[in-house]
Design a protein around this motif. Structure first.
Motif, mmCIF file in Angstrom:
data_model
loop_
_atom_site.group_PDB
_atom_site.id
_atom_site.type_symbol
_atom_site.label_atom_id
_atom_site.label_comp_id
_atom_site.label_asym_id
_atom_site.label_seq_id
_atom_site.Cartn_x
_atom_site.Cartn_y
_atom_site.Cartn_z
ATOM 1 N N LEU A 122 0.820 -1.203 0.000
ATOM 2 C CA LEU A 122 0.000 0.000 0.000
ATOM 3 C C LEU A 122 0.859 1.259 0.000
ATOM 4 N N THR A 123 0.356 2.293 -0.667
ATOM 5 C CA THR A 123 0.986 3.603 -0.610
ATOM 6 C C THR A 123 0.513 4.316 0.654
ATOM 7 N N GLU A 124 1.430 4.840 1.430
ATOM 8 C CA GLU A 124 1.076 5.526 2.669
ATOM 9 C C GLU A 124 1.016 7.033 2.440
ATOM 10 N N LEU A 125 -0.005 7.655 3.010
ATOM 11 C CA LEU A 125 -0.148 9.100 2.899
ATOM 12 C C LEU A 125 0.910 9.807 3.742
ATOM 13 N N THR A 126 1.395 10.897 3.228
ATOM 14 C CA THR A 126 2.259 11.750 4.050
ATOM 15 C C THR A 126 1.374 12.590 4.965
ATOM 16 N N ASP A 127 1.971 13.205 5.972
ATOM 17 C CA ASP A 127 1.188 14.050 6.879
ATOM 18 C C ASP A 127 0.515 15.180 6.119
ATOM 19 N N GLU A 128 1.236 15.753 5.154
ATOM 20 C CA GLU A 128 0.699 16.864 4.375
ATOM 21 C C GLU A 128 -0.485 16.413 3.521
ATOM 22 N N GLN A 129 -0.343 15.210 2.890
ATOM 23 C CA GLN A 129 -1.440 14.694 2.063
ATOM 24 C C GLN A 129 -2.671 14.371 2.908
ATOM 25 N N ALA A 130 -2.445 13.762 4.064
ATOM 26 C CA ALA A 130 -3.560 13.410 4.934
ATOM 27 C C ALA A 130 -4.296 14.653 5.405
ATOM 28 N N LYS A 131 -3.544 15.708 5.721
ATOM 29 C CA LYS A 131 -4.163 16.956 6.161
ATOM 30 C C LYS A 131 -4.976 17.585 5.047
ATOM 31 N N TYR A 132 -4.442 17.540 3.833
ATOM 32 C CA TYR A 132 -5.127 18.126 2.678
ATOM 33 C C TYR A 132 -6.431 17.393 2.389
ATOM 34 N N LEU A 133 -6.411 16.022 2.496
ATOM 35 C CA LEU A 133 -7.596 15.220 2.213
ATOM 36 C C LEU A 133 -8.559 15.133 3.391
ATOM 37 N N GLY A 134 -8.084 15.564 4.548
ATOM 38 C CA GLY A 134 -8.926 15.491 5.739
ATOM 39 C C GLY A 134 -9.096 14.077 6.236
#
Length: 454
Positions: free
Chosen positions: A428-440
Motif C-alpha cells: 500500500l501507498t502511505e499518505l504523508t502528513d501533508e497529504q492526509a491533512k489536505y484530504l482530511g
C-alpha cells in the motif's frame, strides 16, 4: 450340404489324429533324459521331431468352436461384477478415506439411525460417516491456505481467548471454508454447535472432520425437510448447554429458537445474519417492533460483500451447475433473477461460458446495469433459471426490537482487507502528513465514509 458336413467331419477326425501324434512325440521327448556329463543323441532327437506332422489349415467353424470353449473360461456376468468389485475395493483400501467416501452401503442408512463415536469417545454429533474425517481434514487444511486473513486473526488472538464464555449455535453451509471459521471461533474460546442451512451443500467429509475435532455438528448432504429441522433442534435443545449467540444464514435458526424456545431466545445476546434474505426479515421484524435481540448485518462489511456475494458466487455457480447438469453452457439461455452482488457474479460467470444471459430486476438502479427483461417474457425460452433473491417466507417474532447495523465498523473492513494483502505481495501507498491533512483523512484510515460502496 451332405458333402460339406462330410468334409468337416473328416477334418475334425484328421485334427484329432494330429493332436494324438503330437502327444506321443511329447511323451517320447520327455522320456529322453540328458545327464550333466552325457551327450545328446541328436539323431534320435531329430527323428522324434521329424515325426510331427505338418498341420493343415483348419476351417473357421472349427476355430470358432475352440474360441467358444476358450471364452467359456472367462467369468460369467455375475463373476465379472464381483471381480470388478474386488479390484475396485482393493485399489481404494490403501486410501481409506476415499474408500469410506464411496461406500455405497453407507448411503442406505440414515445418519439418524446410526450410532457413531469419534476417537475421543463422543457421540454428540450426527454426520454421514465419521470415517471420512481424515479426508475432510485435508480439505480444511487446503482451505486454510486461501483464508490468510482469518488464520492471521486466529493466531493473533488465540492466546487471549476473546470469545471465552460465548456459546454459539450456528446454521450455515458446511464446507471446508466455513469449517475454518467454526474452528477459529473454537480456537478463540467459543463453544459451538452447528447445523447446515442448506440440505444439499454439506460436504460430508468436512462435517466428519469437525465432529472428530469435537464440534457438535448435525448435518449431511441430502437431508429431508424433516431431517433439516431435526438437526436444528439437536443443536439448540441439548441438556446442560444453552446458546447465548446465534450465527445464522437465512433466518431459519433464528425463527426456530424464537418459536420453539422463547426462554432461550430472551437470553440470546446477539444474532449475526449472513444472508440478504435473513437481514431483510430482521429489518421487517425490527420495524414491527418484534425483535428483542440485537442483530448484526454481516453484509454491511464490504470485505464480506465482495468476497462472498460477488467473487465466491461467481465461481460457486459454475461448480454447482456443472455438478448438477454436466452439460455445456455455451449457447444456453439463462435468466438470472436479481442483479445485486450475487446476480452480478453469477451473470459474469455464465457469460464467460458463452451463455446468453437475461436479467430480471425490481430495482431501477440495478436495472440500469444489465439487459433487463420480465420473467414471463423469457420463461418459455430459457434453459436455466438462477434465483439470486430470497424466499417469501418470513419468521414471525415478537416483542421490542432494535437492529444493530454494521455501518460503524468501516475501519474493521479496511483492517481485514489489509490482512489479505500479504498473500498477493501487495504494497500500500502511505499518505504523508501533508497529504492526509489536505484530504482530511487519518493516515491509518478509515479512507472512505460509511455510505461509500466500492
Amino acid at each position: 450340404m451332405s458333402e460339406t458336413a462330410g468334409e468337416a467331419k473328416a477334418e475334425v477326425k484328421q485334427a484329432s489324429k494330429e493332436v494324438k501324434e503330437s502327444e506321443n512325440v511329447a511323451e517320447k521327448y520327455s522320456a529322453m533324459t540328458v545327464s550333466k556329463n552325457s551327450e545328446i543323441n541328436m539323431g534320435e532327437l531329430s527323428s522324434a521331431f521329424s515325426a510331427v506332422p505338418t498341420h493343415k489349415p483348419v476351417k473357421k467353424q472349427i476355430q470358432f468352436v475352440e474360441e467358444k470353449q476358450e471364452f467359456s473360461r472367462f467369468p460369467t456376468k455375475t463373476g465379472r461384477r464381483s471381480l470388478s468389485r474386488s479390484i475396485s475395493q482393493s485399489s481404494t483400501d490403501s486410501y481409506s478415506s476415499a474408500a469410506s467416501y464411496t461406500d455405497s452401503s453407507d448411503d442406505e442408512t440414515s445418519p439418524r439411525d446410526k450410532t457413531q463415536v469419534n476417537s475421543k469417545g463422543s457421540s454428540d454429533f450426527c454426520v454421514k460417516n465419521i470415517k471420512q474425517a481424515e479426508f475432510g481434514r485435508r480439505e480444511i487444511e487446503i482451505a486454510e491456505q486461501d483464508m490468510s486473513a482469518l488464520i492471521s486473526l486466529r493466531k493473533r488472538a488465540q492466546s487471549e481467548k476473546p470469545l471465552a464464555g460465548a456459546k454459539i449455535v450456528g446454521c450455515t453451509h458446511i464446507t471446508a471454508q466455513t469449517a475454518v471459521l467454526i474452528e477459529t471461533l473454537v480456537a478463540l474460546g467459543a463453544q459451538c454447535r452447528w447445523t447446515a442451512c442448506n440440505i444439499y451443500s454439506t460436504q460430508n467429509e468436512v462435517a466428519a472432520a469437525l465432529a472428530e475435532r469435537g464440534v457438535a455438528v448435525f448435518a449431511w448432504k441430502g437431508e429431508s425437510e424433516d431431517d433439516f429441522w431435526w438437526c436444528i433442534d439437536c443443536c439448540v435443545n441439548t441438556e446442560g448447554w444453552q446458546p447465548n449467540m446465534i450465527l445464522d444464514d437465512g433466518g431459519d435458526l433464528t425463527h426456530w429458537v424464537y418459536k420453539k424456545y422463547p426462554n432461550v431466545f430472551k437470553k440470546i445476546r446477539g444474532i449475526v445474519e449472513e444472508s440478504v434474505t435473513g437481514v431483510h426479515r430482521l429489518y421487517q421484524l425490527s420495524k414491527a417492533g418484534k425483535l428483542c435481540v440485537p442483530a448484526m448485518n454481516v453484509n454491511d462489511s464490504v470485505t464480506k460483500q465482495k468476497f462472498d456475494n460477488l467473487y465466491c458466487c461467481r465461481e460457486s455457480i459454475l461448480d454447482g451447475l456443472k455438478r448438477t447438469t454436466d452439460v455445456m453452457f455455451g449457447g444456453k439461455q439463462v435468466v438470472v433473477c436479481g442483479y445485486g452482488e450475487v446476480g452480478k457474479g453469477c451473470s459474469a460467470a455464465l457469460k464467460a461460458l458463452g451463455a446468453v444471459v437475461y436479467v430480471t430486476e425490481i430495482d431501477p438502479i440495478c436495472a440500469l446495469q444489465a439487459w433487463v427483461v420480465k420473467l414471463n417474457e423469457v420463461i418459455r425460452l430459457v434453459d436455466v433459471i438462477i434465483t439470486c433473491t430470497g424466499t417469501a417466507a418470513e419468521p414471525k417474532l415478537l416483542h421490542c426490537s432494535y437492529l444493530c447495523p454494521f455501518h460503524h465498523s468501516h475501519h474493521s473492513d479496511e483492517y481485514v482487507a489489509s490482512l489479505h494483502l500479504a498473500t498477493f505481495d501487495a504494497h500500500l501507498t502511505e499518505l504523508t502528513d501533508e497529504q492526509a491533512k489536505y484530504l482530511g483523512l487519518n493516515k491509518n484510515g478509515p479512507f472512505k465514509p460509511n455510505y461509500y460502496r466500492y
